[in-house]
Design an enzyme around this catalytic site. Structure first.
Site: not given
Ligand code: 4AD
Length: 467
Positions: A239, A241, A247-248, A390, A393, A441
């Site tokens: 990502r 970001e 937490r990212h 979170e 998701s 996380r």
């Molecule tokens: O919420 P996210 O973006 O959901 C998806 O990627 C969907 N494809 C999931 C699905 O099957 N519907 O990412 C899922 C999880 C988040 O809840 C969080 O725990 C983690 O990935 N996450 C990160 N962890 C660390 N750094 C980041 N930048 C994160 N972005 C998401």
């Protein structure tokens, strides 16, 4: 041909036997020309070795001299006799002592290290010091630790954190395999983005624009279209970001699940419930020592969770917040602050720090999310929280290609870049759903740590691409 003994295995029953051990010089303390102590460390375990010239041990003097020039963190081999110390030992994990007969240096460490392992273990406590010095506290300490991560990882808390992380993956896989899931690996090089938005790393793929996978989302669904029925993946997620937060990360480990649904998306939440209650229970049972080691440096209360995970609808959550005087948009997303607040309210009312919030407004979910049959403003989706933050998701997905085309268009995704994904649904696809978990996380929040960089071995964030 002498057998090696692990430092962690040195116990009272071995008193009187001669052993061969290898460890790092943890601390050394030559006391006089005839007496010296060196504590050897092997990952988390430490043992005191005594070099002395005595009636029974005539080799002492030169060895004490030798001790003086051994730098901390150097690797040494010791052959010695296991004895009981005169007084109980305080500074070591092992309660026996080694009377050194031979000591060899295997490989020397630099005499001056950028960060001592004890400093790394203490650095959280040094925040006050750096505040007095007028430097931004946590960043200074954290950056120093991360810049010298190989030394930092040697601290007992970090040793424990990465063992716990490994076990989370292990329990995740174990439970899913027992339920007939198949582990898969999906490509990390993609023609288009899977989650949309700007948080995508772009690159060139043999002259063609491409990007790094933001999740296995599209391909795990395509695996379902390919009749694998119930799949999971453990793999890297990228990502780009912009936000620099606790937490990212720009690269993290995703635990992903996708499965056929028979009737209702609650089947996916049932799995989240069983899977995570199993993971938490297993961690508490099988990682006691590790959790204790983490708690010693970063004190925390064990996670409160229920035998059957609480589920609230998004609307119920909004109502709870409203009653507590926090107004949020019932068709918007929750921000970090309201998520935290809701976490507190849930804890007070239901005595749990782990719960599922479902039926999110459609507008705040990705294009592939299934709309609720009874209300098009909402979606068959959910987030899962630990201590108000979170970790997961998930959702039921759209399995009708025409709807997918329309939804991706509405969400500003170039349909051309995901045409093979959409085409996969034209040959017949079952109703299905799944979820994605961020491994770092889970560990961070289970141990109530304050920063995701603590649970990433070599973190990648908007400002860090090394070490
Ligand atoms: O919420 P996210 O973006 O959901 C998806 O990627 C969907 N494809 C999931 C699905 O099957 N519907 O990412 C899922 C999880 C988040 O809840 C969080 O725990 C983690 O990935 N996450 C990160 N962890 C660390 N750094 C980041 N930048 C994160 N972005 C998401």
């Amino acid at each position: 041909g002498k057998e090696w003994t692990d430092v962690s295995d040195l116990v009272e029953e071995m008193v009187g036997s001669e052993v061969l051990i290898r460890g790092r010089v943890h601390t050394d303390r030559p006391v006089s020309s005839k007496l010296g102590f060196v504590v050897l460390r092997e990952s988390g375990s430490t043992v005191q070795c005594v070099v002395s010239q005595s009636e029974t041990n005539k080799v002492g003097t030169n060895m004490v001299k030798y001790l003086r020039q051994l730098s901390r963190e150097s690797f040494v081999d010791v052959i010695g006799l296991v004895v009981l110390p005169k007084e109980p030992l305080k500074g070591t994990t092992q309660q026996v002592e080694i009377q050194v007969r031979k000591i060899y240096c295997v490989n020397k460490a630099l005499a001056i290290l950028p960060l001592s392992v004890e400093d790394a273990a203490r650095s959280e406590l040094d925040i006050e010091k750096s505040l007095q010095a007028g430097t931004p506290a946590a960043r200074v300490n954290q950056d120093t630790r991360l810049n010298n991560r190989v030394l930092d990882i040697r601290t007992p808390a970090n040793q424990a954190i990465f063992r716990i992380q490994c076990q989370v993956e292990n329990f995740f896989r174990e439970k899913l395999l027992s339920k007939g899931f198949v582990g898969i690996h999906t490509p990390k090089l993609m023609a288009g983005s899977s989650e949309g938005g700007s948080a995508v790393f772009r690159l060139e793929y043999k002259g063609q624009p491409a990007c790094l996978a933001q999740s296995p989302q599209l391909h795990k669904q395509m695996a379902i279209c390919g009749d694998l029925r119930r799949v999971f993946e453990i793999g890297p997620v990228f990502r780009a970001e912009d936000s620099f937060t606790h937490r990212h990360l720009c690269e993290f480990v995703g635990l992903d699940v996708e499965m056929e649904i028979r009737k209702h998306y609650s089947e996916v939440m049932d799995l989240v419930d069983k899977l995570f209650v199993f993971i938490f229970t297993s961690l508490n049972e099988k990682c006691k020592k590790e959790l204790e080691a983490v708690g010693k440096q970063y004190p925390f209360e064990p996670l409160k969770f229920l035998p059957v995970t609480l589920r609230l609808t998004f609307a119920e959550g909004v109502q709870m917040l409203k009653e507590a005087g926090v107004e949020v948009d019932p068709l918007g997303d929750l921000n970090t602050e309201s998520e935290r607040k809701l976490g507190q309210l849930v804890l007070e009312k239901y005595n749990t720090e782990f719960y599922i919030l479902h039926r999110y407004p459609k507008a705040v979910r990705p294009f592939y999310t299934m709309t609720c049959a009874d209300d098009t403003l909402y979606s068959n989706s959910f987030d899962v929280f630990i201590r108000g933050e979170e970790i997961i998701s998930g959702a039921q997905r759209v399995h009708i290609p025409e709807v997918l085309e329309q939804r991706s268009g509405e969400c500003g995704i170039d349909v051309k870049t995901i045409s093979t994904y959409i085409d996969s649904f034209r040959y017949g696809a079952p109703p299905h759903g799944g979820f994605g978990v961020g491994l770092e996380r889970v560990v961070m929040l289970f141990c109530a740590l304050n920063n995701i960089r603590k649970t990433s071995l070599f973190p990648r964030d908007p400002q860090r691409l090394a070490p």
